[in-house]
Scaffold this motif. Sequence first.
Motif, PDB file in Angstrom:
ATOM      1  N   UNK A  44       0.813  -1.269   0.092  1.00  0.00           N
ATOM      2  CA  UNK A  44       0.070   0.236   0.102  1.00  0.00           C
ATOM      3  C   UNK A  44       0.818   1.217  -0.041  1.00  0.00           C
ATOM      4  N   UNK A  45       2.028   1.242   0.344  1.00  0.00           N
ATOM      5  CA  UNK A  45       2.958   2.123   0.189  1.00  0.00           C
ATOM      6  C   UNK A  45       3.929   2.356  -0.822  1.00  0.00           C
ATOM      7  N   UNK A  46       3.790   1.532  -1.937  1.00  0.00           N
ATOM      8  CA  UNK A  46       4.673   1.377  -2.937  1.00  0.00           C
ATOM      9  C   UNK A  46       3.818   1.241  -4.363  1.00  0.00           C
ATOM     10  N   UNK A  78       7.522   5.412  -3.993  1.00  0.00           N
ATOM     11  CA  UNK A  78       7.044   5.199  -2.613  1.00  0.00           C
ATOM     12  C   UNK A  78       6.128   6.558  -1.989  1.00  0.00           C
ATOM     13  N   UNK A  79       5.271   5.822  -1.056  1.00  0.00           N
ATOM     14  CA  UNK A  79       4.347   6.906  -0.532  1.00  0.00           C
ATOM     15  C   UNK A  79       4.857   7.287   0.998  1.00  0.00           C
ATOM     16  N   UNK A  80       4.780   8.427   1.278  1.00  0.00           N
ATOM     17  CA  UNK A  80       5.044   8.784   2.872  1.00  0.00           C
ATOM     18  C   UNK A  80       4.058   9.715   3.131  1.00  0.00           C
ATOM     19  N   UNK A  81       3.787   9.617   4.455  1.00  0.00           N
ATOM     20  CA  UNK A  81       2.778  10.435   5.014  1.00  0.00           C
ATOM     21  C   UNK A  81       3.345  10.879   6.566  1.00  0.00           C
ATOM     22  N   UNK A  82       2.245  11.611   7.115  1.00  0.00           N
ATOM     23  CA  UNK A  82       3.072  12.092   8.520  1.00  0.00           C
ATOM     24  C   UNK A  82       2.872  11.003   9.648  1.00  0.00           C
ATOM     25  N   UNK A  83       2.245   9.744   9.073  1.00  0.00           N
ATOM     26  CA  UNK A  83       2.191   8.741   9.964  1.00  0.00           C
ATOM     27  C   UNK A  83       3.118   7.528   9.597  1.00  0.00           C
ATOM     28  N   UNK A  84       3.794   7.520   8.451  1.00  0.00           N
ATOM     29  CA  UNK A  84       4.685   6.718   7.953  1.00  0.00           C
ATOM     30  C   UNK A  84       5.883   6.270   8.975  1.00  0.00           C
TER      31      UNK A  84
END
Length: 418
Positions: free
Chosen positions: A84-86, A402-408
Amino acid sequence: MGEHTTKPNIVRFPSSKKERRKILRESEDKRVRIVTTLRTACGWLLVIGVFFFLLTNYRLLTPSSIRSLAGYAIAGFRQHEGDITTISYENGSFSDGALFGSGLAYADSDSLYLAKPGGVTTLKQSLGYSDPVVETAGDYALAYDRGGTKAVLTNSVAATASLELDSPIITGRAAKDGHFVLITDEQGYRTAAAVYDARGKEVFKYNSSEYYIVSAALSPDGKMLAALAFQQNGVSLDSHVLFYSVSTGELSADGMLEGSLGMELCYLSNGTVAALCDDGLYLISRKGKTEHVLTAASSDLLTFAVRDDALALATRSYSGGARSDLYTLRANGRLEGPFSLAAEPSAIAVSNAGVAVLSASGVSVYDSGFAPLWQNSEAVGARRVLLTDDGTVFALYAKNTRLFTAHSERSEDISDAT
């Protein structure tokens, strides 16, 4: 006393459907006749509705659309932890990419892909381009071959337009309503800018024998085309922002940027156009009035980003201990900044959520008022970054995104605006 046998009271319906329908239509019970008539009417309405649906959405039956639907179905049964993050590129490489919906539109020399996190490719459109460029707006993705002659426009289901021009394409831009503009190195002219609708029909074309067009964009309502162009005036170069009516083809305004070489153009929602030039940033009204809102030499420009009706740029800083200064220009037409950055950015991204800054130490995210939000040191080595309106960072690497968020994992709050 003899036995008395009672025969069962059974009414046998005819085996023929035609005869059964006749009995129902001629029934003595009025309710049966009404229900039969309504059922027949509903059946015919359903058939007519299906016919018109397929007539207007025939692209749903194309092989690429069927493959996309199959991809959705297969993806529903696949769950891989961490996917889900890639977004992995199908061929292990990409040439260009842009945000599309909740995923990414990216292209390599072979195909254009619409992909979502979790290994879901919702659309694959064959290209065969030597230098593909991807632009997105709303529900449309535009891919064109820079230096080539081909372009394709798709929605989330299938290609809506496919073009092969007679002249090489310099650049292009898509609009949210499906219209798009292509700038070409036109034979017999210096350059040309042509506007097409979502089905690829040419609705306006400006052949320029006087200017070299370097960038163009359509207004949010699709009625105006703004073209950033330059011409040689003696030993100097002058740029112009030309406003054309798409419906009539008439030139409505000409904003002159004397002594400037235009680089990029952004059409803001308030009708103003922002032009990034080698001497800074200009605002041009629809009447052609110009305002030089930021002075910066091209040698000091580090990077810039344009998305929809927002523009961000980073320049070298000559004040205090800052390495660079960050500026943004949004729909209201007001320049915000400078915001000092301690590290020199290699790439930036802008959206309604704010600004993402990629540097050697990772990615840092700020809100639209430059308040620092969070940073992640893992996002290093990316070629580009994109920022969604909900604040998710897409970091584009050579082989995946790749996906990054404040909660990664390894994301942390920025405690101070250093």
